[in-house]
Design a protein around this motif. Structure first.
Motif, PDB file in Angstrom:
ATOM      1  N   THR A  44       2.100  -0.709   4.787  1.00  0.00           N
ATOM      2  CA  THR A  44       3.745  -0.689   4.459  1.00  0.00           C
ATOM      3  C   THR A  44       3.950   0.497   4.103  1.00  0.00           C
ATOM      4  OG1 THR A  44       3.123  -3.051   3.795  1.00  0.00           O
ATOM      5  CG2 THR A  44       5.149  -2.216   2.915  1.00  0.00           C
ATOM      6  N   ARG A  74      -2.365 -16.260  12.883  1.00  0.00           N
ATOM      7  CA  ARG A  74      -2.468 -15.578  14.161  1.00  0.00           C
ATOM      8  C   ARG A  74      -1.129 -16.219  15.067  1.00  0.00           C
ATOM      9  NH1 ARG A  74      -2.776 -11.494  13.357  1.00  0.00           N
ATOM     10  NH2 ARG A  74      -2.712 -10.818  15.412  1.00  0.00           N
ATOM     11  N   MET A  92       6.009  -9.109  11.141  1.00  0.00           N
ATOM     12  CA  MET A  92       6.245  -7.475  11.294  1.00  0.00           C
ATOM     13  C   MET A  92       7.307  -7.139  10.478  1.00  0.00           C
ATOM     14  SD  MET A  92       8.565  -6.926  15.029  1.00  0.00           S
ATOM     15  CE  MET A  92       7.545  -8.102  15.943  1.00  0.00           C
ATOM     16  N   MET A  93       7.059  -5.788  10.022  1.00  0.00           N
ATOM     17  CA  MET A  93       8.080  -4.895   9.530  1.00  0.00           C
ATOM     18  C   MET A  93       8.778  -4.230  10.241  1.00  0.00           C
ATOM     19  SD  MET A  93       6.365  -4.487   5.781  1.00  0.00           S
ATOM     20  CE  MET A  93       7.713  -4.282   4.654  1.00  0.00           C
ATOM     21  N   GLU A  94      10.272  -3.971  10.249  1.00  0.00           N
ATOM     22  CA  GLU A  94      11.040  -2.806  10.944  1.00  0.00           C
ATOM     23  C   GLU A  94      12.191  -3.051  10.147  1.00  0.00           C
ATOM     24  OE1 GLU A  94      10.804  -3.735  15.655  1.00  0.00           O
ATOM     25  OE2 GLU A  94      11.533  -5.474  14.693  1.00  0.00           O
ATOM     26  N   VAL A 131       1.783  -3.933  26.899  1.00  0.00           N
ATOM     27  CA  VAL A 131       2.599  -3.408  27.863  1.00  0.00           C
ATOM     28  C   VAL A 131       1.632  -3.273  29.175  1.00  0.00           C
ATOM     29  CG1 VAL A 131       3.893  -1.366  28.771  1.00  0.00           C
ATOM     30  CG2 VAL A 131       4.386  -2.341  26.528  1.00  0.00           C
ATOM     31  N   ASP A 149       5.452  -2.154  22.338  1.00  0.00           N
ATOM     32  CA  ASP A 149       3.895  -2.795  22.138  1.00  0.00           C
ATOM     33  C   ASP A 149       3.998  -2.820  20.684  1.00  0.00           C
ATOM     34  OD1 ASP A 149       2.252  -3.229  24.091  1.00  0.00           O
ATOM     35  OD2 ASP A 149       1.864  -1.013  24.477  1.00  0.00           O
ATOM     36  N   LEU A 150       3.523  -3.895  20.255  1.00  0.00           N
ATOM     37  CA  LEU A 150       3.504  -4.394  19.006  1.00  0.00           C
ATOM     38  C   LEU A 150       2.136  -4.317  18.010  1.00  0.00           C
ATOM     39  CD1 LEU A 150       5.536  -7.615  19.209  1.00  0.00           C
ATOM     40  CD2 LEU A 150       6.281  -5.378  18.900  1.00  0.00           C
ATOM     41  N   ILE A 151       1.079  -3.932  19.033  1.00  0.00           N
ATOM     42  CA  ILE A 151      -0.229  -3.582  18.632  1.00  0.00           C
ATOM     43  C   ILE A 151      -0.685  -2.375  19.201  1.00  0.00           C
ATOM     44  CG2 ILE A 151      -1.020  -5.822  17.756  1.00  0.00           C
ATOM     45  CD1 ILE A 151      -2.347  -6.114  20.464  1.00  0.00           C
ATOM     46  N   VAL A 167      10.191   2.322  13.579  1.00  0.00           N
ATOM     47  CA  VAL A 167       8.749   1.948  13.136  1.00  0.00           C
ATOM     48  C   VAL A 167       8.535   0.396  13.346  1.00  0.00           C
ATOM     49  CG1 VAL A 167       7.063   1.738  11.386  1.00  0.00           C
ATOM     50  CG2 VAL A 167       8.872   3.521  11.394  1.00  0.00           C
ATOM     51  N   VAL A 168       7.576   0.067  13.900  1.00  0.00           N
ATOM     52  CA  VAL A 168       7.002  -1.472  14.008  1.00  0.00           C
ATOM     53  C   VAL A 168       5.799  -1.332  13.130  1.00  0.00           C
ATOM     54  CG1 VAL A 168       6.149  -3.530  15.174  1.00  0.00           C
ATOM     55  CG2 VAL A 168       8.049  -2.378  16.041  1.00  0.00           C
ATOM     56  N   MET A 169       5.528  -2.232  12.040  1.00  0.00           N
ATOM     57  CA  MET A 169       4.314  -2.312  11.374  1.00  0.00           C
ATOM     58  C   MET A 169       3.973  -3.714  11.564  1.00  0.00           C
ATOM     59  SD  MET A 169       2.547  -3.579   8.845  1.00  0.00           S
ATOM     60  CE  MET A 169       3.019  -3.616   7.041  1.00  0.00           C
ATOM     61  N   THR A 170       2.891  -4.143  12.290  1.00  0.00           N
ATOM     62  CA  THR A 170       2.270  -5.601  12.360  1.00  0.00           C
ATOM     63  C   THR A 170       1.030  -5.593  11.616  1.00  0.00           C
ATOM     64  OG1 THR A 170       0.960  -5.107  14.348  1.00  0.00           O
ATOM     65  CG2 THR A 170       3.458  -5.878  14.461  1.00  0.00           C
ATOM     66  N   ARG A 171       0.457  -6.819  11.075  1.00  0.00           N
ATOM     67  CA  ARG A 171      -0.729  -7.083  10.454  1.00  0.00           C
ATOM     68  C   ARG A 171      -1.632  -8.114  11.106  1.00  0.00           C
ATOM     69  NH1 ARG A 171       2.532  -9.177   4.873  1.00  0.00           N
ATOM     70  NH2 ARG A 171       3.383 -10.641   6.067  1.00  0.00           N
ATOM     71  N   SER A 172      -2.916  -8.109  10.766  1.00  0.00           N
ATOM     72  CA  SER A 172      -3.825  -8.906  11.113  1.00  0.00           C
ATOM     73  C   SER A 172      -4.731  -9.231  10.084  1.00  0.00           C
ATOM     74  CB  SER A 172      -4.556  -8.482  12.577  1.00  0.00           C
ATOM     75  OG  SER A 172      -5.608  -9.345  12.696  1.00  0.00           O
ATOM     76  N   TYR A 173      -4.740 -10.589   9.593  1.00  0.00           N
ATOM     77  CA  TYR A 173      -5.715 -10.975   8.635  1.00  0.00           C
ATOM     78  C   TYR A 173      -6.231 -12.278   8.562  1.00  0.00           C
ATOM     79  CZ  TYR A 173      -1.666 -13.106   6.515  1.00  0.00           C
ATOM     80  OH  TYR A 173      -0.542 -13.571   6.455  1.00  0.00           O
ATOM     81  N   PHE A 221      13.939  -2.293   5.129  1.00  0.00           N
ATOM     82  CA  PHE A 221      12.818  -2.258   5.814  1.00  0.00           C
ATOM     83  C   PHE A 221      11.906  -3.508   5.250  1.00  0.00           C
ATOM     84  CE2 PHE A 221       8.358  -0.810   6.953  1.00  0.00           C
ATOM     85  CZ  PHE A 221       8.741  -0.502   8.360  1.00  0.00           C
ATOM     86  N   ALA A 273       4.510   2.968   6.893  1.00  0.00           N
ATOM     87  CA  ALA A 273       5.509   2.629   7.836  1.00  0.00           C
ATOM     88  C   ALA A 273       6.962   2.952   7.100  1.00  0.00           C
ATOM     89  CB  ALA A 273       5.421   1.066   8.103  1.00  0.00           C
TER      90      ALA A 273
END
Lengths: 173, 373
Positions: A19, B119, B178-180, B361, A61-63, A33-39, B8, A22
C-alpha cells in the motif's frame, strides 16, 4: 510500466508495504497505479502477496506477468514464485528468512532486513527496511518520495521508527 | 463528507463513498470477506452524515432491515459475498414484488459454498438475475475499477429510485480489494424517488410504469405485501388478472425502459471480426488483449457491459452480422455464457478461469490470436 510483487507470510506487513509503495507512485509521483493483493482466509498464516503495477497509461493486467522487482520476506513464498522470480530484473530478499536461494540466480539482492529492523525496534518493521533497500537498488523512486508517502499513511506512533527503518534500508550496502 | 478530490482507496471503500454521496442513510449488514470493508466503511461514515448503521445477525435480517428502512423513506444498502448473497435471494424477490428501492453489493468470491473466501470469481452472474423465485426483473451493474465502484454505486441508487427495484452491484474480490486512484467529482447527478403526497399517487403509474412511493409515517394507509396485490396494495391471490397485471408490470418496467438502463463500453467494434466480451475484473485484461491484437493486425473488438442485466442485447445483435467469433473471458465456468449464446444464437468461445485468479492479457491474447488463424 513497472511490475512489482511483494511476497511474504500473513502478519509480516506485506500488504501495508504494498500500500505504501502504491501510494508513493500514485499520490507522490502521480502515476497510474493498481495494487492488488492475495492472501488466505486464515489469521496470521499463509502466503500473502501484494502486486503493484505502475504505468503512465491505462492499466490492463491486474496481476504481474513480467516482473521488474520481486521482494520476498519468507522462504515458502519465494519457493512458490521462484519461476517468476528467475525472470525478474531484481529479486530482493530478507536474508534472515529467505536462506535457500539457487546459486545460479544472479538477480538476487540480499539484506538482513529482520536483524536491521530488530536493532531499530522490532522485526515487525523489516518491511520498511526492504522498501528503503528497494528504492536504493532500483532507483524507481527517491527515499524522500517514500518518506512523504509514509507520513500520510502510518500512524504517528510508528512514524519515527518506520522512517528510521526506511533510511537504514536505503543506506545499506 | 467525501469531499471532491483525489483518493487512493480500495474498491470496497470507494463503493461506500459512492453510497454516501448518493444519499444513502441506512446500511444493515453482516461482515463477510471480501465485502467486509464496505460494511466497515459504512459503519464509520453513516453516523457522521446522520445515518444509521446496523450490524445484523445474518444476511436475511440485513436485507429485511434495508427493505423496511427504504419504506421509511431512506436510501438503503447492504453488502455481502456469495454465501450471504444466497441467503438474500428470497427477499430480493420480496423487494421486487413490493417495488422497494434498495442497493445490494455482491463482492463475488470463488464458490460454491465457502469456496475461496478471499479470491475473486464471477460465478454469481446468473444468480444475480434469476436467483429469486418467480417472474421478476432487476438491474445488475458490473464495475471493473475503483472509480467505477464509486460511480456505479451512485448509479445503482439512482436506478433503484427511478424504477423502484432492487439494484445489484456485482463486483468481485479483485475489484473490491484493489487499490487505485479515485476521483470524486464536484458535481454528481443524484436522483430521488417521487414520494406520494396522497394515496391516489401510489396507484398512478407513469409512462415508465412506476408510481410515486408512499412512506411510513406520512399518514398514508399503506399496504405492503409480498403476496399478489391490487394497485392499492390489498391482497388478492385468487384473481388471475391481478397477478398477471402485477407481474407483467414488474417485468415491463425494466424491459420497456431497457434502452435508458443499458450501458456499455466498446472499442474497435466498427470492423471487428473477433468480438471479446467481458465484465468486471476480467474485462481489464480483455481490453488490454484486444489492444495488443489490433497492434498485431488482428481485427478484434471489445465490448463490456457496465449494466450486465438487462444486457445490451440490441447492440450485440447489431454487431452479430459482422462478427465471426465471440470470445468471453471470465472467472466462471458458466457466468455470462448462456446469455451471450442466447443473443448470438451460436457457440461462444468461452475462456473460463476458475482458480480464484484473474486472467492475464497474455492468456486472452493467445486465445484471440488462435481464433484469428
Amino acid at each position: 510500466m513497472i511490475q512489482i510483487r511483494i511476497g511474504g507470510w500473513a502478519g509480516q506487513g506485506v500488504i501495508l508495504a504494498g500500500t505504501i509503495l502504491a501510494e508513493t507512485f500514485s499520490r507522490v509521483l502521480k502515476k497510474n497505479v493498481v495494487m492488488t493483493r492475495s492472501y488466505t482466509a486464515a489469521v496470521r498464516s499463509g502466503i500473502t502477496t501484494s502486486d503493484i503495477i505502475v504505468d503512465d497509461g491505462e492499466i490492463y493486467d491486474l496481476i504481474i506477468t513480467r516482473p521488474d522487482v520481486m521482494i520476498f520476506m519468507y522462504q515458502k513464498t519465494f519457493d512458490r514464485y521462484i519461476d517468476l522470480a528467475r525472470k525478474s530484473k531484481y529479486v530482493i530478499v530478507d536474508s534472515s528468512l529467505v536462506k535457500s536461494i539457487p546459486s545460479d540466480m544472479k538477480n538476487v539482492y540480499s539484506i538482513d532486513a529482520s536483524s536491521i529492523a530488530s536493532r531499530i525496534s522490532s522485526p515487525k518493521i523489516a518491511n520498511m527496511v526492504l522498501l528503503g533497500y528497494y528504492a536504493r537498488i532500483t532507483g524507481h523512486l527517491d527515499i524522500k518520495d517514500l518518506e512523504e508517502s509514509i507520513r500520510g499513511t502510518v500512524s504517528r506512533r510508528f512514524l519515527d521508527e518506520d522512517l528510521r527503518a526506511i533510511s537504514a534500508g536505503f543506506s545499506f550496502s | 463528507m467525501i469531499n471532491p478530490g483525489e483518493y487512493f482507496v480500495e474498491g470496497d471503500v470507494a463503493a461506500a463513498y459512492g453510497a454516501i454521496r448518493a444519499g444513502c442513510l441506512f446500511f444493515a449488514g453482516y461482515p463477510i470477506t471480501p465485502a467486509s470493508e464496505i460494511t466497515q466503511a459504512m459503519a464509520e461514515l453513516l453516523p457522521r452524515v446522520g445515518g444509521k448503521f446496523l450490524q445484523m445477525e445474518d444476511e436475511i435480517a440485513s436485507i429485511s432491515a434495508i427493505i423496511g428502512a427504504s419504506w421509511a423513506g431512506l436510501k438503503s444498502m447492504t453488502a455481502t459475498s456469495g454465501p450471504g448473497f444466497s441467503l438474500m435471494q428470497e427477499n430480493i424477490g420480496y423487494a421486487a414484488m413490493t417495488e422497494t428501492p434498495i442497493v445490494i453489493i455482491d463482492v463475488q468470491r470463488a464458490g460454491p459454498a465457502i469456496g475461496q473466501a478471499s479470491r475473486p470469481a464471477q460465478g454469481d452472474v446468473m444468480q444475480s438475475r434469476f436467483g429469486s423465485h418467480g417472474d421478476y426483473e432487476t438491474i445488475v451493474l458490473s464495475p471493473n475499477s475503483v472509480q467505477e465502484m464509486f460511480d456505479l454505486t451512485v448509479k445503482a441508487f439512482n436506478l433503484s429510485e427511478i424504477y423502484r427495484v432492487p439494484v445489484i452491484i456485482l463486483s468481485d474480490a479483485e475489484v473490491g480489494h484493489m487499490m487505485e486512484r479515485l476521483v470524486v467529482p464536484e458535481r454528481i447527478e443524484i436522483v430521488n424517488r417521487k414520494i406520494a403526497s396522497n394515496f391516489q399517487e401510489t396507484m398512478a403509474y407513469g409512462e415508465n410504469l412506476v408510481s410515486a412511493m408512499g412512506r411510513f409515517g406520512d399518514g398514508l394507509e399503506l399496504m405492503i405485501t409480498g403476496s399478489t396485490h391490487r394497485p392499492d396494495g390489498t391482497r388478492d391471490t385468487g384473481t388471475p388478472e391481478v397477478q398477471e397485471n402485477l407481474v407483467r408490470r414488474l417485468v415491463n418496467k425494466i424491459e420497456k425502459n431497457r434502452s435508458s438502463i443499458e450501458e456499455w463500453e466498446e472499442l474497435y467494434t466498427e470492423d471487428a471480426e473477433i468480438l471479446v466480451i467481458s465484465h468486471g475484473a476480467s474485462s481489464r485484461p480483455s481490453k488490454g488483449a484486444v489492444i495488443r491484437a489490433r497492434k498485431e493486425g488482428i481485427r478484434a473488438g471489445f465490448l463490456r457491459p457496465r449494466v450486465l442485466w438487462p444486457s445490451p442485447e440490441r447492440r450485440m445483435i447489431e454487431l452479430d452480422s459482422r462478427v465471426k467469433r465471440v470470445i468471453l473471458p471470465e472467472m466462471s465456468l458458466r457466468g455470462y455464457r448462456m446469455e451471450l449464446e442466447r443473443i448470438f444464437h451460436r457457440k461462444v468461445d468461452h475462456l473460463p478461469k476458475v482458480g480464484g485468479v484473474v486472467p492475464t492479457v497474455d492468456e486472452i491474447f493467445t486465445k484471440i490470436r488462435s481464433a484469428s488463424l
